[in-house]
Design a protein around this motif. Structure first.
Motif, PDB file in Angstrom:
ATOM      1  N   LYS A 656       0.818  -1.209   0.000  1.00 41.52           N
ATOM      2  CA  LYS A 656       0.000   0.000   0.000  1.00 41.52           C
ATOM      3  C   LYS A 656       0.859   1.269   0.000  1.00 41.52           C
ATOM      4  CE  LYS A 656      -3.670   2.278   2.633  1.00 41.52           C
ATOM      5  NZ  LYS A 656      -4.519   2.217   3.861  1.00 41.52           N
ATOM      6  N   SER A 657       2.027   1.216   0.683  1.00 44.36           N
ATOM      7  CA  SER A 657       2.875   2.410   0.787  1.00 44.36           C
ATOM      8  C   SER A 657       3.851   2.565  -0.375  1.00 44.36           C
ATOM      9  CB  SER A 657       3.666   2.375   2.100  1.00 44.36           C
ATOM     10  OG  SER A 657       2.800   2.397   3.210  1.00 44.36           O
ATOM     11  N   VAL A 658       4.137   1.484  -1.095  1.00 38.30           N
ATOM     12  CA  VAL A 658       5.184   1.514  -2.123  1.00 38.30           C
ATOM     13  C   VAL A 658       4.929   2.577  -3.195  1.00 38.30           C
ATOM     14  CG1 VAL A 658       6.236   0.194  -4.010  1.00 38.30           C
ATOM     15  CG2 VAL A 658       6.021  -0.820  -1.738  1.00 38.30           C
ATOM     16  N   PRO A 659       3.720   2.707  -3.769  1.00 31.95           N
ATOM     17  CA  PRO A 659       3.532   3.719  -4.821  1.00 31.95           C
ATOM     18  C   PRO A 659       3.860   5.140  -4.370  1.00 31.95           C
ATOM     19  CG  PRO A 659       1.718   2.150  -4.832  1.00 31.95           C
ATOM     20  CD  PRO A 659       2.503   1.877  -3.593  1.00 31.95           C
ATOM     21  N   ASP A 660       3.399   5.520  -3.179  1.00 32.33           N
ATOM     22  CA  ASP A 660       3.667   6.882  -2.697  1.00 32.33           C
ATOM     23  C   ASP A 660       5.159   7.087  -2.433  1.00 32.33           C
ATOM     24  OD1 ASP A 660       1.040   7.573  -2.858  1.00 32.33           O
ATOM     25  OD2 ASP A 660       0.605   7.258  -0.723  1.00 32.33           O
ATOM     26  N   LEU A 661       5.791   6.102  -1.825  1.00 33.50           N
ATOM     27  CA  LEU A 661       7.215   6.225  -1.508  1.00 33.50           C
ATOM     28  C   LEU A 661       8.061   6.299  -2.772  1.00 33.50           C
ATOM     29  CD1 LEU A 661       7.393   3.657   1.439  1.00 33.50           C
ATOM     30  CD2 LEU A 661       7.707   6.125   1.635  1.00 33.50           C
ATOM     31  N   SER A 662       7.813   5.397  -3.714  1.00 32.40           N
ATOM     32  CA  SER A 662       8.626   5.366  -4.940  1.00 32.40           C
ATOM     33  C   SER A 662       8.416   6.643  -5.756  1.00 32.40           C
ATOM     34  CB  SER A 662       8.296   4.127  -5.775  1.00 32.40           C
ATOM     35  OG  SER A 662       6.943   4.111  -6.174  1.00 32.40           O
ATOM     36  N   ALA A 663       7.170   7.123  -5.820  1.00 32.74           N
ATOM     37  CA  ALA A 663       6.897   8.363  -6.557  1.00 32.74           C
ATOM     38  C   ALA A 663       7.614   9.544  -5.910  1.00 32.74           C
ATOM     39  CB  ALA A 663       5.397   8.622  -6.613  1.00 32.74           C
ATOM     40  N   ALA A 664       7.643   9.558  -4.597  1.00 38.28           N
ATOM     41  CA  ALA A 664       8.330  10.656  -3.895  1.00 38.28           C
ATOM     42  C   ALA A 664       9.822  10.659  -4.224  1.00 38.28           C
ATOM     43  CB  ALA A 664       8.121  10.522  -2.386  1.00 38.28           C
ATOM     44  N   TYR A 665      10.411   9.475  -4.302  1.00 33.21           N
ATOM     45  CA  TYR A 665      11.842   9.433  -4.617  1.00 33.21           C
ATOM     46  C   TYR A 665      12.094   9.826  -6.077  1.00 33.21           C
ATOM     47  CZ  TYR A 665      16.588   7.885  -5.448  1.00 33.21           C
ATOM     48  OH  TYR A 665      17.911   7.855  -5.802  1.00 33.21           O
ATOM     49  N   ILE A 666      11.287   9.310  -6.994  1.00 31.19           N
ATOM     50  CA  ILE A 666      11.485   9.640  -8.414  1.00 31.19           C
ATOM     51  C   ILE A 666      11.324  11.145  -8.639  1.00 31.19           C
ATOM     52  CG2 ILE A 666      10.541   9.334 -10.743  1.00 31.19           C
ATOM     53  CD1 ILE A 666       9.859   6.426  -9.889  1.00 31.19           C
ATOM     54  N   ASN A 667      10.350  11.741  -7.987  1.00 28.52           N
ATOM     55  CA  ASN A 667      10.137  13.187  -8.144  1.00 28.52           C
ATOM     56  C   ASN A 667      11.274  14.020  -7.545  1.00 28.52           C
ATOM     57  OD1 ASN A 667       7.693  13.071  -9.555  1.00 28.52           O
ATOM     58  ND2 ASN A 667       6.507  12.835  -7.660  1.00 28.52           N
ATOM     59  N   SER A 668      12.047  13.411  -6.638  1.00 25.54           N
ATOM     60  CA  SER A 668      13.146  14.153  -5.997  1.00 25.54           C
ATOM     61  C   SER A 668      14.463  14.032  -6.747  1.00 25.54           C
ATOM     62  CB  SER A 668      13.356  13.628  -4.561  1.00 25.54           C
ATOM     63  OG  SER A 668      13.998  12.360  -4.579  1.00 25.54           O
ATOM     64  N   MET A 669      14.505  13.186  -7.799  1.00 28.97           N
ATOM     65  CA  MET A 669      15.769  12.944  -8.505  1.00 28.97           C
ATOM     66  C   MET A 669      16.261  14.205  -9.211  1.00 28.97           C
ATOM     67  SD  MET A 669      15.100   9.254 -10.326  1.00 28.97           S
ATOM     68  CE  MET A 669      14.867   7.740  -9.372  1.00 28.97           C
ATOM     69  N   SER A 670      17.515  14.574  -8.945  1.00 26.41           N
ATOM     70  CA  SER A 670      18.094  15.697  -9.677  1.00 26.41           C
ATOM     71  C   SER A 670      18.539  15.255 -11.072  1.00 26.41           C
ATOM     72  CB  SER A 670      19.284  16.273  -8.901  1.00 26.41           C
ATOM     73  OG  SER A 670      20.264  15.272  -8.696  1.00 26.41           O
ATOM     74  N   ASP A 671      18.936  14.009 -11.200  1.00 25.67           N
ATOM     75  CA  ASP A 671      19.349  13.453 -12.492  1.00 25.67           C
ATOM     76  C   ASP A 671      18.875  12.006 -12.579  1.00 25.67           C
ATOM     77  OD1 ASP A 671      20.481  12.636 -14.845  1.00 25.67           O
ATOM     78  OD2 ASP A 671      22.558  12.679 -14.118  1.00 25.67           O
ATOM     79  N   PRO A 672      17.784  11.765 -13.291  1.00 24.56           N
ATOM     80  CA  PRO A 672      17.289  10.384 -13.381  1.00 24.56           C
ATOM     81  C   PRO A 672      18.180   9.485 -14.231  1.00 24.56           C
ATOM     82  CG  PRO A 672      15.982  11.819 -14.775  1.00 24.56           C
ATOM     83  CD  PRO A 672      16.910  12.702 -14.003  1.00 24.56           C
ATOM     84  N   PHE A 673      19.073  10.082 -15.034  1.00 27.49           N
ATOM     85  CA  PHE A 673      19.817   9.294 -16.022  1.00 27.49           C
ATOM     86  C   PHE A 673      21.162   8.806 -15.472  1.00 27.49           C
ATOM     87  CE2 PHE A 673      16.950  12.050 -18.430  1.00 27.49           C
ATOM     88  CZ  PHE A 673      16.166  11.055 -19.001  1.00 27.49           C
ATOM     89  N   THR A 674      21.048   8.068 -14.372  1.00 29.67           N
ATOM     90  CA  THR A 674      22.161   7.281 -13.858  1.00 29.67           C
ATOM     91  C   THR A 674      21.678   5.841 -13.786  1.00 29.67           C
ATOM     92  OG1 THR A 674      21.545   7.457 -11.515  1.00 29.67           O
ATOM     93  CG2 THR A 674      22.911   9.235 -12.440  1.00 29.67           C
ATOM     94  N   PHE A 675      22.607   4.899 -13.800  1.00 28.62           N
ATOM     95  CA  PHE A 675      22.222   3.493 -13.732  1.00 28.62           C
ATOM     96  C   PHE A 675      21.378   3.222 -12.494  1.00 28.62           C
ATOM     97  CE2 PHE A 675      23.111  -0.802 -12.109  1.00 28.62           C
ATOM     98  CZ  PHE A 675      22.663  -1.560 -13.172  1.00 28.62           C
ATOM     99  N   ARG A 676      21.809   3.784 -11.361  1.00 26.41           N
ATOM    100  CA  ARG A 676      21.112   3.543 -10.097  1.00 26.41           C
ATOM    101  C   ARG A 676      19.679   4.072 -10.143  1.00 26.41           C
ATOM    102  NH1 ARG A 676      21.263   6.227  -4.787  1.00 26.41           N
ATOM    103  NH2 ARG A 676      21.261   4.649  -3.132  1.00 26.41           N
ATOM    104  N   ASN A 677      19.510   5.298 -10.630  1.00 27.70           N
ATOM    105  CA  ASN A 677      18.171   5.883 -10.680  1.00 27.70           C
ATOM    106  C   ASN A 677      17.296   5.234 -11.739  1.00 27.70           C
ATOM    107  OD1 ASN A 677      18.558   7.605  -8.551  1.00 27.70           O
ATOM    108  ND2 ASN A 677      19.076   9.379  -9.819  1.00 27.70           N
TER     109      ASN A 677
END
Length: 879
Positions: A656-677
């Motif tokens: 139940k919590s995974v969608p909100d948590l994962s979205a919060a992290y993705i929205n905080s990414m300064s650079d999504p284009f790393t292997f890790r992100n």
């Protein structure tokens, strides 16, 4: 201590210290090189310096003084495979790190349609006195062509073997341009490539293309020592020595002197016997090495000298006092307690960052209480074997797997095997050759095993490790034909193979226990193992497994290979993490556990300063989840905190919590284009409304460069299917309007949307047994997206038509799909499908030929044999 004579003392200084005089090649001090980002790295990566890359002399058994290291910054570019030699280069690459590695400074994949080019300047050495200049390559994967000043001087095929050229006549005074072109199809060609793949996955890892071992030059006389071949004979007290020379032979002689003061003289290219009376034997407990000085003389005058070394040891299989076949070292039963070492590094892939790092791996394994390493489907640089020789490590050396069942691949496999054995012949640490692994591309096993034994009678040959994993193996009597060992794999195990006359019993792989170690993972969302336990339970689990192993040893087991010493990328089965920072059971505890089988294991502790690692934290951070989640809801949104909390939610199945948590992290990414992100985005994108979907969809090429084009496209297709198509095709009464769906999906999602729509359409018609509509739908899918349709799906489609359709035109379409599947992958099941379709279409002779291939490919499958008999009688093979 007995005083050595002057000659022997000089040898000891040269060979034991390995402090050579050499010239490092000049490097451009204005370089823009920097290590590319990598998710984790070892402590040695920070010590890599373009001015001094792997500076050690690369060939410890053939040491010369006058040499020049060519490691360092070269220019590079990538062109289409068949393009002409480039005139411009796109950047710098740090040799000898593979193109795909972070330490190369490039970190790009090389595609099978491309060619990699290297270029640098070299200066002609002093060649007065009729000297020659040799250019040496430790290894280049896979097919290399070398040019001096634009003129081709030679080439080499094989990704693991060293090779050399005499470049004297091609050099001009002063500066010269050295260029190397490389073609490497990785897992898409006939080349033995080990566990390298273009798209990494569990048990397969990132590719290493191009130069991946040291490049160097040395000057030699007109006639010089090209190689030596040494074979110890402890029973007769001598060393068989052959000094192989290049250039003139007449009026030349050779002289060799060992550090025991004994010497031998004779002619080059003949077998000489060097006395080694009362030899100090080489073993894991006392890895004594003799230094060896070899000279080439012309009319009594020394013209060439090399420094080398050797170990006196003997390996064989014979009966112990209880009549059990055992592995004997130096006429004494010696249990081979080992690990499966794959030789990968997070920042260097196939290439260790420094020589200290290369040595660390061997010393770490010994420090854990093991005496054996199975070097798995890879050959290492010469210095790795030198460190193994010095440490007293027994080595089982795998051949690099044959690529596939094509005749060209088999020829290449055998050619490279011959070079492998010749190249590694002199190392005392290597006691066993391993021919085939788990049936991978296995063929002519008995012939090749016998060839290997004839080529090198001084070692044990393991003809087939993990035979039980080869589902296509023949009857029991041929499972380990002509091999010195019977060998099974058992995960987690342990287990024991059957006892057969003249063969010792070994467990070629076992264990594979995953212990995930937070903050020390290559990809913290895709870790993998055969079984999993928490860090707090691992010691007790492993101890119980070793106790079981001890009981099998008492029943006749002579060796075992645990998977594995270090994590490798997403495979987290290691005793240590991939970055070599954390050991999952304290080393002193491991030695004590291993002393149950190998009494001397406790004495294998490393000297102070040699081994360094933290012991895994056995506390469970997930116990704090409720508190941490409340902190998130109260406004704590630090990116790393949110990322860790997302993964914690997954571990604890808080869906139940995974969608909100994962979205919060993705929205905080300064650079999504790393292997890790990007791996995070790929993992947690489940809907077209998720923030990661637009990132993937709008940047497919950029995302594909990081995590693989197939991964990106498959993610987009699965999300589009779930959001836009699934509801229309679910249930037995589903009757979608395909034209309307096409208008809705294709303009919005482009080719990934069209492909998944066509796929869904074909599957829908199969489920509803609507064969007249299925074949056109499947044909459109295959015609448009042939490369994306797997061989398994092609085969399934073809078989469905065979079983349900009589219309000739539809059967011919299915025959074409079946042919496509065989072009991708020739397995018996697909051969059977093709044969049945041919038979149903009336082509009986061709059908029999293909069904015979299916029978030969899997002799234990009785259905294929029954089908073949029906075909021969002209009977129907369908209902």
């Amino acid at each position: 201590m007995k005083r050595l004579n002057v000659a022997a003392a000089a040898i000891a200084l040269l060979c034991a210290s390995h402090e050579y005089i050499h010239a490092q090649a000049p490097i451009n001090s204005k370089s823009s090189w920097q290590m590319q980002p990598v998710s984790i790295q070892t402590r040695w990566a920070k010590n890599v310096n373009p001015q001094n890359v792997l500076p050690e002399y690369p060939r410890p058994q053939m040491v010369r003084n006058q040499w020049q290291n060519l490691n360092g910054l070269w220019q590079y570019t990538i062109t289409p495979k068949d393009a002409a030699m480039p005139t411009q280069f796109e950047g710098q690459i740090l040799v000898p790190f593979p193109l795909e590695s972070a330490l190369s400074g490039v970190k790009k994949p090389l595609q099978p349609t491309q060619r990699l080019w290297y270029k640098r300047t070299i200066t002609k050495p002093d060649i007065t006195g009729d000297k020659r200049v040799l250019l040496h390559f430790g290894a280049v994967d896979w097919q290399a062509t070398v040019y001096i000043n634009g003129k081709e001087i030679g080439g080499h095929t094989g990704g693991y073997q060293n090779f050399s050229f005499d470049i004297t006549d091609a050099l001009q005074d002063g500066d010269n341009e050295l260029e190397v072109s490389v073609f490497d199809p990785t897992d898409q060609g006939i080349n033995p490539h080990g566990k390298q793949v273009l798209n990494p996955q569990n048990i397969m890892y990132t590719a290493s293309s191009g130069i991946w071992q040291t490049v160097w030059m040395e000057t030699v006389p007109a006639a010089y020592i090209n190689n030596i071949r040494i074979t110890p004979d402890i029973d007769k007290g001598n060393l068989k020595l052959e000094v192989i020379t290049a250039g003139k032979e007449r009026e030349y002689s050779v002289e060799a002197v060992a550090s025991n003061g004994k010497k031998v003289k004779g002619k080059p290219n003949t077998q000489l016997l060097l006395p080694v009376p009362n030899a100090r034997l080489w073993s894991p407990d006392q890895p004594y090495l003799y230094n060896l000085n070899v000279k080439l003389l012309y009319k009594g005058k020394v013209v060439d000298t090399i420094g080398s070394y050797f170990g006196m040891r003997k390996i064989e299989v014979k009966k112990d006092e209880k009549g059990m076949e055992r592995i004997f070292l130096n006429n004494k039963y010696t249990y081979n307690l080992g690990v499966l070492d794959q030789g990968f590094w997070p920042e260097g892939l196939y290439t260790a960052p420094t020589d200290e790092a290369l040595k660390f791996d061997i010393m770490a394994i010994r420090n854990m209480g093991y005496n054996t390493i199975r070097k798995h489907i890879k050959l290492e640089p010469a210095r790795w074997y030198y460190h193994a020789d010095k440490a007293g490590m027994l080595v089982w050396q795998d051949m690099v797997t044959c690529a596939n069942d094509k005749a060209e691949a088999k020829n290449e496999f055998e050619k490279e095997n011959k070079e492998n054995i010749a190249q590694l012949y002199n190392y005392p640490s290597i006691v066993t050759w391993v021919l085939f692994n788990e049936g991978w591309a296995r063929y002519d096993q008995q012939r090749l095993t016998e060839w290997m034994k004839q080529t090198d009678p001084s070692r044990i040959v393991n003809g087939h490790t993990g035979e039980n994993y080869d589902r296509g193996a023949p009857e029991d009597s041929k499972k380990w034909a002509s091999s010195d060992l019977t060998d099974i794999h058992d995960y987690p195990g342990p287990g024991i193979p059957p006892a057969l006359p003249g063969k010792a019993r070994v467990l070629g792989e076992w264990g594979g226990v995953r212990v995930p170690t937070l903050k020390h993972q290559w990809n913290d969302m895709e870790g993998w193992g055969y079984i999993q336990v928490p860090a707090s339970a691992f010691k007790a689990k492993y101890d119980s497994m070793v106790k079981s192993l001890k009981s099998l040893e008492e029943k006749g087991l002579s060796g075992s290979i645990y998977t594995e010493p270090f994590d490798v990328e997403t495979e987290e089965n290691g005793m240590m993490t991939y970055d070599r920072e954390v050991i999952k059971i304290a080393d002193e505890d491991l030695r004590k556990i291993h002393s149950q089988i190998l009494k001397q294991a406790e004495s294998y502790a490393a000297a102070p300063g040699v081994f360094q690692a933290k012991v895994a934290d056995t506390a469970n951070p997930d116990l704090q989840y409720a508190t941490l989640l409340q902190q998130f809801h109260n406004g704590k949104k630090d990116p790393e905190f949110v990322r860790d909390l997302t993964l914690m939610a997954v571990r604890l199945k808080d869906d139940k919590s995974v969608p909100d948590l994962s979205a919060a992290y993705i929205n905080s990414m300064s650079d999504p284009f790393t292997f890790r992100n990007m791996t995070f985005i790929n993992r947690f994108t489940r809907s077209t409304k998720d923030p990661g979907f637009n990132i993937l969809f709008k940047n497919q090429q950029k995302a594909g460069e990081l995590i693989g084009d197939d991964n990106v496209r498959n993610k987009i297709k699965s999300v589009v299917f779930n959001d836009e198509i699934k509801a229309y095709v679910s249930g037995p009464d589903a009757n979608p309007d395909w034209n309307e769906l096409e208008k809705k999906i294709v303009p919005k999602y482009g080719s990934p949307g069209e492909e998944i729509l066509l796929n869904a359409k074909a599957i829908h018609y199969i489920n509803h047994k609507d064969w007249n509509n299925f074949v056109p739908a499947a044909s459109t899918l295959i015609d448009k997206y042939r490369k994306s349709v797997s061989s398994g799906m092609l085969n399934d489609f073809a078989w469905a038509v065979f079983e349900n359709v009589s219309d000739t035109s539809l059967l011919r379409s299915a025959l074409l799909w079946s042919k496509y599947s065989l072009e991708d992958e020739q397995v018996p099941m697909m051969m059977d499908t093709y044969a049945n379709l041919l038979h149903k279409l009336g082509n009986q002779q061709e059908a029999i030929k293909w069904e015979q291939k299916a029978v030969e490919g899997d002799p234990r499958e009785t259905v294929f044999k029954d089908t073949l008999e029906k075909m021969k009688k002209g009977e129907k093979t369908w209902n």
